[in-house]
Design an enzyme around this catalytic site. Sequence first.
Site, PDB file in Angstrom:
ATOM      1  N   HIS A 172       8.003  -5.833   4.973  1.00 22.17           N
ATOM      2  CA  HIS A 172       7.943  -4.530   4.296  1.00 22.17           C
ATOM      3  C   HIS A 172       8.616  -3.477   5.157  1.00 22.17           C
ATOM      4  O   HIS A 172       8.401  -3.408   6.359  1.00 22.17           O
ATOM      5  CB  HIS A 172       6.489  -4.132   4.015  1.00 22.17           C
ATOM      6  CG  HIS A 172       6.370  -2.970   3.086  1.00 22.17           C
ATOM      7  ND1 HIS A 172       6.470  -1.671   3.518  1.00 22.17           N
ATOM      8  CD2 HIS A 172       6.181  -2.916   1.751  1.00 22.17           C
ATOM      9  CE1 HIS A 172       6.338  -0.854   2.481  1.00 22.17           C
ATOM     10  NE2 HIS A 172       6.158  -1.583   1.403  1.00 22.17           N
ATOM     11  N   LEU A 207       0.221  -5.417  -4.605  1.00 20.19           N
ATOM     12  CA  LEU A 207       1.493  -5.140  -3.958  1.00 20.19           C
ATOM     13  C   LEU A 207       1.299  -4.492  -2.594  1.00 20.19           C
ATOM     14  O   LEU A 207       0.615  -3.474  -2.468  1.00 20.19           O
ATOM     15  CB  LEU A 207       2.359  -4.243  -4.845  1.00 20.19           C
ATOM     16  CG  LEU A 207       3.765  -3.929  -4.349  1.00 20.19           C
ATOM     17  CD1 LEU A 207       4.595  -5.205  -4.276  1.00 20.19           C
ATOM     18  CD2 LEU A 207       4.436  -2.906  -5.253  1.00 20.19           C
ATOM     19  N   ASP A 208       1.908  -5.090  -1.558  1.00 15.62           N
ATOM     20  CA  ASP A 208       1.907  -4.562  -0.190  1.00 15.62           C
ATOM     21  C   ASP A 208       0.503  -4.400   0.395  1.00 15.62           C
ATOM     22  O   ASP A 208       0.288  -3.582   1.284  1.00 15.62           O
ATOM     23  CB  ASP A 208       2.639  -3.207  -0.133  1.00 15.62           C
ATOM     24  CG  ASP A 208       4.075  -3.305  -0.612  1.00 15.62           C
ATOM     25  OD1 ASP A 208       4.670  -4.381  -0.438  1.00 15.62           O
ATOM     26  OD2 ASP A 208       4.582  -2.313  -1.162  1.00 15.62           O
ATOM     27  N   GLU A 209      -0.435  -5.172  -0.092  1.00 19.32           N
ATOM     28  CA  GLU A 209      -1.809  -5.079   0.408  1.00 19.32           C
ATOM     29  C   GLU A 209      -2.262  -6.370   1.076  1.00 19.32           C
ATOM     30  O   GLU A 209      -3.446  -6.530   1.388  1.00 19.32           O
ATOM     31  CB  GLU A 209      -2.763  -4.725  -0.742  1.00 19.32           C
ATOM     32  CG  GLU A 209      -2.500  -3.382  -1.403  1.00 19.32           C
ATOM     33  CD  GLU A 209      -2.770  -2.206  -0.477  1.00 19.32           C
ATOM     34  OE1 GLU A 209      -3.596  -2.364   0.443  1.00 19.32           O
ATOM     35  OE2 GLU A 209      -2.161  -1.149  -0.675  1.00 19.32           O
TER      36      GLU A 209
END
Length: 284
Positions: free
Chosen positions: A191, A226-228
């Site tokens: 990320h 998402l992105d967790e």
Amino acid sequence: MPSHYVLTLSCPDRPGIVNAVTGHLLRFEGNILDAQQYNDLETDRFFMRTVFALEAGAIDALSDTFATLAEGFGMRWSLRDRDVPRRVMLLASKFDHCLADVLYRWRIGELPMEITGVVSNHPRETYPHLDLDGIPFHYLPVSKGRKEEQEAQLLALIERSGTELVVLARYMQVLSESLATRLAGRCINIHHSFLPGFKGARPYHAAHARGVKLIGATAHFITADLDEGPIIEQDTQRVSHHDTPQDLIRIGRDIERRVLAQALRYWLDDRILLNGHRTVVFAV
């Protein structure tokens, strides 16, 4: 010559785990070369990584009998021959700096793995300067209304090739909840920010607008959120008011490359254990 194996495990914490594991290895004349452990007091779970040498002919008997021991402790465990390379698939989009870096490190032997393929939603001509010789390349475009079909093709490639880990090397497509669930624990994403951070398509511009003094990158396992996903590796670098958005992009590319490479190196060497929404990383 004996072969080298790595044993990783996690289980509810209780007395006697280390003694039971090391005693079992000793029973088969296994020579422990490296051992690391961690007791998570918050979750009351125990984590262990052990590298040992053993005559190759004894590994099947050791593994079979260890399964009984593991059941008694409620272990989740893995036992792997370190001489057998892991099978990894790389996914990328137009930005290819992470893909180029991973390929270079693989070519020089820094990342010992077998690349099962490179998959992109852009054609091979997008990467004229990359050395893809000998690597299967799959162009899987994502067109409107056909994302489910594209992901079915991707999943078929993963399963057919025996891929153990999928690496999203700046693959700029959001995986569906279904695919993310299927790949839970075996898909790493890089990320382009220090999570939690600035979201959206222009994170460095947003960070610049806020006058940030640190930028970074985060490698994590993907989840349906998402992105967790559980974070594996992060790094940052200080910036100043002198730096333009273009400077931040340049610096960010460097951070992304080294963070992804480190996360991949940890995974290839069985140093990452999942701990709920977090990870235990037995760094060198």
